[in-house]
Scaffold this motif. Structure first.
Motif, PDB file in Angstrom:
ATOM      1  N   ASN A   7       0.832  -1.262   0.044  1.00  0.00           N
ATOM      2  CA  ASN A   7      -0.136   0.138  -0.065  1.00  0.00           C
ATOM      3  C   ASN A   7       1.031   1.297   0.078  1.00  0.00           C
ATOM      4  O   ASN A   7       0.336   2.272  -0.382  1.00  0.00           O
ATOM      5  CB  ASN A   7      -0.968  -0.161   1.258  1.00  0.00           C
ATOM      6  N   LEU A   8       1.966   1.271   0.370  1.00  0.00           N
ATOM      7  CA  LEU A   8       3.097   2.355   0.473  1.00  0.00           C
ATOM      8  C   LEU A   8       3.992   2.463  -0.788  1.00  0.00           C
ATOM      9  O   LEU A   8       4.437   3.518  -0.902  1.00  0.00           O
ATOM     10  CB  LEU A   8       3.889   2.309   1.672  1.00  0.00           C
ATOM     11  N   LEU A   9       3.914   1.500  -1.577  1.00  0.00           N
ATOM     12  CA  LEU A   9       4.885   1.283  -2.537  1.00  0.00           C
ATOM     13  C   LEU A   9       4.329   2.185  -3.934  1.00  0.00           C
ATOM     14  O   LEU A   9       3.012   1.689  -4.293  1.00  0.00           O
ATOM     15  CB  LEU A   9       5.552  -0.092  -2.858  1.00  0.00           C
ATOM     16  N   GLN A  10       5.224   2.765  -4.701  1.00  0.00           N
ATOM     17  CA  GLN A  10       4.581   2.900  -6.156  1.00  0.00           C
ATOM     18  C   GLN A  10       5.959   3.256  -7.061  1.00  0.00           C
ATOM     19  O   GLN A  10       7.150   3.153  -6.798  1.00  0.00           O
ATOM     20  CB  GLN A  10       4.263   4.678  -5.787  1.00  0.00           C
ATOM     21  N   CYS A  11       5.589   3.446  -8.233  1.00  0.00           N
ATOM     22  CA  CYS A  11       6.590   3.280  -9.534  1.00  0.00           C
ATOM     23  C   CYS A  11       7.078   4.614  -9.554  1.00  0.00           C
ATOM     24  O   CYS A  11       6.290   5.627  -9.885  1.00  0.00           O
ATOM     25  CB  CYS A  11       6.033   2.910 -10.684  1.00  0.00           C
ATOM     26  N   LYS A  17       3.410   9.172 -14.294  1.00  0.00           N
ATOM     27  CA  LYS A  17       2.608  10.041 -13.684  1.00  0.00           C
ATOM     28  C   LYS A  17       1.733   9.308 -12.714  1.00  0.00           C
ATOM     29  O   LYS A  17       1.324   9.686 -11.620  1.00  0.00           O
ATOM     30  CB  LYS A  17       1.689  11.107 -14.522  1.00  0.00           C
ATOM     31  N   ASN A  18       1.173   7.907 -13.229  1.00  0.00           N
ATOM     32  CA  ASN A  18       0.403   7.272 -12.397  1.00  0.00           C
ATOM     33  C   ASN A  18       1.013   5.853 -12.095  1.00  0.00           C
ATOM     34  O   ASN A  18       0.601   4.993 -12.785  1.00  0.00           O
ATOM     35  CB  ASN A  18      -1.017   7.155 -13.167  1.00  0.00           C
ATOM     36  N   GLY A  19       1.937   6.024 -11.222  1.00  0.00           N
ATOM     37  CA  GLY A  19       2.537   4.273 -10.724  1.00  0.00           C
ATOM     38  C   GLY A  19       2.020   4.066  -9.274  1.00  0.00           C
ATOM     39  O   GLY A  19       2.691   3.258  -8.818  1.00  0.00           O
ATOM     40  N   TYR A  20       0.743   4.182  -9.264  1.00  0.00           N
ATOM     41  CA  TYR A  20       0.095   3.571  -8.043  1.00  0.00           C
ATOM     42  C   TYR A  20      -1.324   3.363  -8.243  1.00  0.00           C
ATOM     43  O   TYR A  20      -2.135   4.138  -8.892  1.00  0.00           O
ATOM     44  CB  TYR A  20       0.291   4.665  -6.888  1.00  0.00           C
ATOM     45  N   GLU A 120       8.105  -3.949 -14.535  1.00  0.00           N
ATOM     46  CA  GLU A 120       7.903  -5.084 -13.536  1.00  0.00           C
ATOM     47  C   GLU A 120       9.055  -4.912 -12.200  1.00  0.00           C
ATOM     48  O   GLU A 120      10.318  -4.862 -12.529  1.00  0.00           O
ATOM     49  CB  GLU A 120       8.177  -6.451 -14.136  1.00  0.00           C
ATOM     50  N   PHE A 121       8.730  -5.063 -11.101  1.00  0.00           N
ATOM     51  CA  PHE A 121       9.721  -4.971  -9.982  1.00  0.00           C
ATOM     52  C   PHE A 121       9.362  -6.318  -9.179  1.00  0.00           C
ATOM     53  O   PHE A 121       8.611  -6.765  -8.748  1.00  0.00           O
ATOM     54  CB  PHE A 121       9.403  -3.867  -8.775  1.00  0.00           C
ATOM     55  N   PRO A 122      10.587  -7.026  -9.254  1.00  0.00           N
ATOM     56  CA  PRO A 122      10.463  -8.319  -8.539  1.00  0.00           C
ATOM     57  C   PRO A 122      10.425  -8.472  -7.158  1.00  0.00           C
ATOM     58  O   PRO A 122      10.769  -7.401  -6.445  1.00  0.00           O
ATOM     59  CB  PRO A 122      11.730  -9.144  -9.151  1.00  0.00           C
ATOM     60  N   VAL A 123       9.641  -9.478  -6.652  1.00  0.00           N
ATOM     61  CA  VAL A 123       9.597  -9.565  -5.121  1.00  0.00           C
ATOM     62  C   VAL A 123       9.912 -11.243  -5.107  1.00  0.00           C
ATOM     63  O   VAL A 123       9.578 -12.042  -5.280  1.00  0.00           O
ATOM     64  CB  VAL A 123       8.053  -9.676  -4.617  1.00  0.00           C
ATOM     65  N   ASN A 124      11.238 -11.235  -4.189  1.00  0.00           N
ATOM     66  CA  ASN A 124      11.731 -12.474  -4.038  1.00  0.00           C
ATOM     67  C   ASN A 124      12.203 -12.639  -2.442  1.00  0.00           C
ATOM     68  O   ASN A 124      12.430 -11.934  -1.636  1.00  0.00           O
ATOM     69  CB  ASN A 124      13.196 -12.489  -4.563  1.00  0.00           C
ATOM     70  N   ASP A 125      11.696 -13.757  -1.869  1.00  0.00           N
ATOM     71  CA  ASP A 125      11.701 -14.143  -0.510  1.00  0.00           C
ATOM     72  C   ASP A 125      10.995 -12.929   0.354  1.00  0.00           C
ATOM     73  O   ASP A 125      11.445 -12.434   1.204  1.00  0.00           O
ATOM     74  CB  ASP A 125      13.065 -14.271  -0.161  1.00  0.00           C
ATOM     75  N   ARG A 126       9.756 -12.540  -0.032  1.00  0.00           N
ATOM     76  CA  ARG A 126       9.117 -11.405   0.740  1.00  0.00           C
ATOM     77  C   ARG A 126       9.837  -9.884   0.563  1.00  0.00           C
ATOM     78  O   ARG A 126       9.278  -9.222   1.116  1.00  0.00           O
ATOM     79  CB  ARG A 126       8.892 -11.719   2.171  1.00  0.00           C
ATOM     80  N   ILE A 127      10.572  -9.759  -0.363  1.00  0.00           N
ATOM     81  CA  ILE A 127      11.309  -8.409  -0.347  1.00  0.00           C
ATOM     82  C   ILE A 127      11.326  -7.870  -1.731  1.00  0.00           C
ATOM     83  O   ILE A 127      11.539  -8.419  -2.842  1.00  0.00           O
ATOM     84  CB  ILE A 127      13.009  -8.595  -0.003  1.00  0.00           C
ATOM     85  N   PRO A 128      10.474  -6.749  -1.588  1.00  0.00           N
ATOM     86  CA  PRO A 128      10.378  -6.277  -3.184  1.00  0.00           C
ATOM     87  C   PRO A 128      11.604  -5.352  -3.505  1.00  0.00           C
ATOM     88  O   PRO A 128      12.259  -4.619  -2.811  1.00  0.00           O
ATOM     89  CB  PRO A 128       9.112  -5.121  -2.938  1.00  0.00           C
ATOM     90  N   ASN A 129      11.917  -5.421  -4.736  1.00  0.00           N
ATOM     91  CA  ASN A 129      13.137  -4.849  -5.279  1.00  0.00           C
ATOM     92  C   ASN A 129      12.669  -3.644  -6.088  1.00  0.00           C
ATOM     93  O   ASN A 129      12.258  -3.647  -7.415  1.00  0.00           O
ATOM     94  CB  ASN A 129      14.241  -5.632  -6.011  1.00  0.00           C
ATOM     95  N   MET A 130      12.785  -2.376  -5.617  1.00  0.00           N
ATOM     96  CA  MET A 130      12.007  -1.090  -6.253  1.00  0.00           C
ATOM     97  C   MET A 130      13.165  -0.521  -6.983  1.00  0.00           C
ATOM     98  O   MET A 130      12.986   0.687  -7.326  1.00  0.00           O
ATOM     99  CB  MET A 130      11.229  -0.398  -5.346  1.00  0.00           C
ATOM    100  N   LEU A 131      14.311  -0.932  -7.209  1.00  0.00           N
ATOM    101  CA  LEU A 131      15.586  -0.240  -7.637  1.00  0.00           C
ATOM    102  C   LEU A 131      15.382  -0.080  -9.197  1.00  0.00           C
ATOM    103  O   LEU A 131      14.757  -1.011  -9.850  1.00  0.00           O
ATOM    104  CB  LEU A 131      16.834  -0.967  -7.435  1.00  0.00           C
ATOM    105  N   LEU A 132      15.672   1.145  -9.481  1.00  0.00           N
ATOM    106  CA  LEU A 132      15.509   1.472 -10.929  1.00  0.00           C
ATOM    107  C   LEU A 132      16.857   1.372 -11.713  1.00  0.00           C
ATOM    108  O   LEU A 132      17.809   1.709 -11.120  1.00  0.00           O
ATOM    109  CB  LEU A 132      14.923   2.855 -11.368  1.00  0.00           C
TER     110      LEU A 132
END
Length: 137
Positions: A7-11, A17-20, A120-132
């Motif tokens: 709920n707190l994450l966005q692109c 402009k609309n990453g959520y 796409e942002f991967p989630v591995n072992d419960r950890i989202p990787n939001m790095l660009l």
């Protein structure tokens, strides 16, 4: 990753402009019960974007094992009302359901997808990787 975190994450990709909210495409979801704390859940409500949470819950419901009722609490995933109750702090049933949705459902593996760019942002072992990448900032 709990749905509270989602709920707190966005692109934040350049030009978006609309990453959520990020679309949840699960490979593995998990239900794990946690201790209920009415005061804590009630205090979190103002921080939650409720409409985005309802969308996330819809995506979670579509996960095939959850859709079949596998690995869920008795009674399945809770049904949240279409709008946030005005007197939510006094509504014990609502707070318990909200607790389950926010704190007991985990995206273990999968991807989060920007609704505008499709990034796409991967989630591995419960950890989202939001790095660009360098060209995305």
């Amino acid at each position: 990753m709990r749905l509270l975190t989602h709920n707190l994450l966005q692109c934040n990709k350049k030009g978006v402009k609309n990453g959520y909210p990020l679309i949840i495409r699960p490979v593995q979801l998990e239900y794990k019960e946690s201790p209920y704390d009415k005061d804590f859940v009630s205090a979190m409500v103002p921080k939650v974007e409720y409409d985005a949470l309802l969308k996330a819950l819809q995506w979670v419901r579509e996960f095939p094992p959850f859709a079949r009722g596998e690995g869920l609490p008795p009674g399945g995933l809770p049904e949240l009302p279409p709008a946030l109750p005005m007197e939510y702090a006094a509504d014990e049933d609502f707070l318990r359901k909200l607790h389950t949705v926010l704190f007991d459902i985990y995206l273990v593996e999968g991807v989060l997808v920007c609704p505008e760019s499709g990034r796409e942002f991967p989630v591995n072992d419960r950890i989202p990787n939001m790095l660009l990448n360098d060209d995305e900032v």
